[in-house]
Motif scaffolding. Structure first.
Motif, short mmCIF file in Angstrom:
data_model
loop_
_atom_site.label_atom_id
_atom_site.label_comp_id
_atom_site.label_asym_id
_atom_site.label_seq_id
_atom_site.Cartn_x
_atom_site.Cartn_y
_atom_site.Cartn_z
N ILE A 2 0.84 -1.20 0.00
CA ILE A 2 0.00 0.00 0.00
C ILE A 2 0.88 1.25 0.00
O ILE A 2 1.79 1.37 0.79
CB ILE A 2 -0.92 0.00 1.25
N PHE A 3 0.59 2.16 -0.91
CA PHE A 3 1.30 3.44 -0.94
C PHE A 3 0.36 4.53 -1.44
O PHE A 3 0.68 5.29 -2.35
CB PHE A 3 2.56 3.37 -1.81
N ASP A 4 -0.84 4.57 -0.84
CA ASP A 4 -1.88 5.49 -1.30
C ASP A 4 -1.43 6.94 -1.21
O ASP A 4 -1.64 7.74 -2.13
CB ASP A 4 -3.15 5.30 -0.47
N LYS A 5 -0.85 7.32 -0.09
CA LYS A 5 -0.44 8.72 0.11
C LYS A 5 0.61 9.13 -0.92
O LYS A 5 0.60 10.26 -1.41
CB LYS A 5 0.10 8.92 1.52
N LEU A 6 1.51 8.22 -1.23
CA LEU A 6 2.55 8.50 -2.21
C LEU A 6 1.94 8.73 -3.59
O LEU A 6 2.26 9.71 -4.27
CB LEU A 6 3.54 7.33 -2.26
N ALA A 63 11.89 6.51 -0.70
CA ALA A 63 12.69 5.53 0.02
C ALA A 63 11.78 4.39 0.47
O ALA A 63 10.55 4.48 0.39
CB ALA A 63 13.38 6.17 1.23
N ILE A 64 12.40 3.31 0.92
CA ILE A 64 11.63 2.19 1.49
C ILE A 64 11.64 2.35 3.00
O ILE A 64 12.66 2.09 3.66
CB ILE A 64 12.23 0.84 1.07
N VAL A 65 10.52 2.80 3.55
CA VAL A 65 10.38 3.05 4.98
C VAL A 65 9.38 2.06 5.54
O VAL A 65 8.25 1.95 5.03
CB VAL A 65 9.91 4.49 5.25
N ASP A 66 9.76 1.32 6.57
CA ASP A 66 8.91 0.28 7.15
C ASP A 66 8.41 -0.69 6.07
O ASP A 66 7.23 -1.05 6.02
CB ASP A 66 7.72 0.90 7.89
N ASN A 67 9.33 -1.07 5.18
CA ASN A 67 9.05 -2.05 4.11
C ASN A 67 8.02 -1.57 3.10
O ASN A 67 7.39 -2.38 2.41
CB ASN A 67 8.60 -3.39 4.71
N SER A 68 7.81 -0.25 3.00
CA SER A 68 6.86 0.30 2.03
C SER A 68 7.52 1.42 1.25
O SER A 68 8.27 2.23 1.83
CB SER A 68 5.61 0.85 2.74
N PHE A 69 7.27 1.47 -0.06
CA PHE A 69 7.75 2.60 -0.85
C PHE A 69 7.06 3.87 -0.34
O PHE A 69 5.84 3.93 -0.29
CB PHE A 69 7.43 2.39 -2.33
N SER A 70 7.86 4.86 0.02
CA SER A 70 7.32 6.05 0.66
C SER A 70 7.95 7.31 0.09
O SER A 70 9.14 7.32 -0.25
CB SER A 70 7.58 6.01 2.18
N LEU A 71 7.14 8.35 0.00
CA LEU A 71 7.65 9.66 -0.37
C LEU A 71 8.17 10.34 0.89
O LEU A 71 7.47 10.42 1.89
CB LEU A 71 6.54 10.50 -1.00
N SER A 80 8.68 14.43 6.59
CA SER A 80 7.31 13.96 6.41
C SER A 80 7.36 12.76 5.48
O SER A 80 7.95 12.82 4.41
CB SER A 80 6.43 15.06 5.80
N VAL A 81 6.74 11.67 5.91
CA VAL A 81 6.79 10.42 5.16
C VAL A 81 5.38 10.04 4.74
O VAL A 81 4.47 9.98 5.56
CB VAL A 81 7.41 9.29 6.02
N TYR A 82 5.19 9.77 3.43
CA TYR A 82 3.88 9.44 2.89
C TYR A 82 3.93 8.06 2.27
O TYR A 82 4.67 7.81 1.33
CB TYR A 82 3.46 10.45 1.82
N SER A 83 3.13 7.15 2.81
CA SER A 83 3.01 5.82 2.24
C SER A 83 1.54 5.43 2.28
O SER A 83 0.72 6.03 1.62
CB SER A 83 3.87 4.83 3.01
N GLU A 84 1.16 4.43 3.10
CA GLU A 84 -0.26 4.16 3.27
C GLU A 84 -0.91 5.16 4.21
O GLU A 84 -2.12 5.29 4.28
CB GLU A 84 -0.50 2.72 3.76
#
Length: 502
Positions: A2-6, A63-71, A80-84
């Motif tokens: 899940i990377f909705d925010k990204l 980057a991969i933050v907490d095993n998720s692709f994140s902005l 500020s980190v955006y993923s799910e």
């Protein structure tokens, strides 16, 4: 993954991105993610970078933050980190939760244009018309009733869209953080795990049907007051059922469900206190029945269509993942016997010493060649130093008319006397306008050119059996018929890295 925010922050079409990402043969790897961003118009480069150099990175990177692709966006002393979901981390927390993988990106102009048509502006116009009509022609309480109905329609549509994978910022803002220990506020547990099914419709779907019907009936108040009041009384049963499911079955309260319940309660109070009973007629009952049946069938139709589309996309993604496997593509490519062209001085572009050589056999008067040349130009733009391109226009003097001879002479003059960019622009202009005089004027020369190399090249093409256009030749191997020419984008990086193929 899940990377909705990204995806939302990059303003990409989530359904298209998810489909392309899932269909990549290397899914769910970083390569698949990077290639999908490239396909969607977000140019990027991936690196393995030690944390000590992260301070030199741009303001935004992936980057991969907490095993998720994140902005990741620099925000003062923190990030500020955006993923799910969106969260804020300090430098130490970010380094601890991240791998060394970073992806630097740059959005192109057409990155946002891949999104599907947005119906929300049209929906807002309809809402505005209904509100204007209500407040100018009805009493205040009748207008307020219609406002609540529209609010119910809007929230119900957001839930309906979310059911098919679309992210709703409205639902997200109402429900808040639905992860971890805050399960009591979880909307997912109630909405996505709704076990109600009547002809394939969920309990939330009937909310959309109900409020849409009330919007229509509300426009005819006070004539429909008797029927509207009856429906608001019946809604008490739905409220009781929803509260029972939340409190005793799922044991979790859904904020958006409670908001809908509040809307229903408000409409019930308005109808009891301010709506006067009107004369009940059979005709009004029949019209109301037809209305509900039409709305029910419409929602059922779109539910079935979107369900089938979702199933087809999942199946197609699996098929494309197989088709886009590089080893399979390479085996199909090498099945074609290698073609050895003579060393003819024609339209050679890009880096002539590049290990990946693309030849396009085409004809300026071939309608299908336009798309082939667009792909070729796109490859040259993206890989100017890593690819060599040769345009092989077929030309036979006994079959060519004067216009074609002048056109090819103009191209030849520009190729030898103008920068590569101007030559490519002239080819692009030709396929857009099909105006020989315009190309001659761009060349600023109408002198006849020696077209002998093109005659020899055409004979070369014919001897190799390349009679139809357009045809792509990769390092001497004809592009496989089982693949679309656009598929080259999924393999070009691996083709350039494959030393065996080169």
């Amino acid at each position: 993954m899940i990377f909705d925010k990204l995806i939302n922050h990059l303003k990409l079409d989530k359904q298209e991105f998810t489909f392309q990402f899932n269909s990549h043969p290397n899914y769910p790897s970083a390569l698949a993610f990077s290639d999908t961003l490239n396909f969607m118009g977000v140019k990027n480069d991936a690196y393995e970078l030690d944390k000590e150099y992260w301070d030199e990175l741009p303001e935004e990177f992936i980057a991969i933050v907490d095993n998720s692709f994140s902005l990741v966006k620099k925000s003062g002393a923190g990030y500020s980190v955006y993923s799910e979901k969106a969260k804020t981390l300090n430098k130490e927390e970010l380094h601890k939760k991240s791998t060394d993988f970073v992806l630097l990106f740059e959005k192109t102009e057409n990155a946002e244009n891949r999104a599907a048509f947005d119906f929300k502006p049209l929906l807002y116009v309809v809402f505005a018309i209904i509100l204007g009509y209500s407040f100018f022609t009805q009493t205040l309480f009748e207008a307020l009733f219609n406002v609540l109905s529209l609010a119910g329609v809007y929230i119900s549509m957001e839930i309906f869209n979310q059911k098919f994978g679309n992210t709703s910022t409205v639902i997200g803002s109402i429900c808040g953080d639905t992860s971890g220990k805050q399960a009591t506020n979880s909307c997912d547990k109630i909405i996505k795990q709704d076990k109600t099914s009547i002809l394939g419709l969920k309990f939330s779907d009937f909310s959309l049907i109900y409020f849409t019907g009330l919007v229509v009936l509300g426009l005819f108040l006070p004539a429909t007051a008797y029927i509207v009041k009856g429906f608001t009384f019946v809604s008490v049963l739905a409220v009781a059922y929803s509260l029972y499911i939340q409190a005793f079955v799922e044991k979790a309260f859904c904020r958006v469900c409670l908001l809908i319940i509040s809307i229903l309660a408000g409409q019930l109070v308005l109808s009891i206190l301010f709506f006067e009973n009107t004369v009940f007629t059979i005709g009004m009952l029949l019209l109301t029945s037809v209305l509900w049946i039409l709305i029910f069938c419409t929602v059922l139709y779109f539910t079935n269509i979107l369900t089938q589309k979702e199933a087809l996309q999942k199946s197609n993604a699996k098929n494309l993942r197989f088709k886009r496997n590089y080893e399979l593509f390479k085996s199909q490519l090498l099945e074609n016997e290698k073609i050895e062209f003579q060393d003819t001085e024609t339209f050679s572009l890009g880096n002539k010493d590049a290990k990946l050589r693309l030849s396009i056999v085409s004809n300026p008067y071939c309608g299908f060649c336009k798309d082939g040349h667009k792909i070729m130009e796109g490859l040259l733009e993206k890989y100017p130093d890593d690819i060599s391109v040769q345009i092989r226009f077929n030309y036979s003097p006994e079959r060519a008319d004067e216009k074609y001879t002048r056109l090819l002479s103009a191209f030849n003059f520009m190729y030898h006397n103008k920068p590569q960019k101007e030559f490519l622009n002239a080819v692009e202009q030709w396929f857009e306008t099909r105006d020989e005089e315009k190309i001659v004027s761009l060349a600023r020369s109408s002198d006849a050119q020696d077209l002998t190399p093109f005659i020899e090249m055409t004979m070369d093409n014919n001897n190799a059996g390349l009679n139809f256009t357009p045809i792509f030749i990769l390092n001497g191997h004809q592009f496989p018929d089982k693949y679309d020419r656009e598929d080259i984008w999924f393999f070009v990086d691996e083709l350039m890295e494959d030393e065996d193929f080169q």
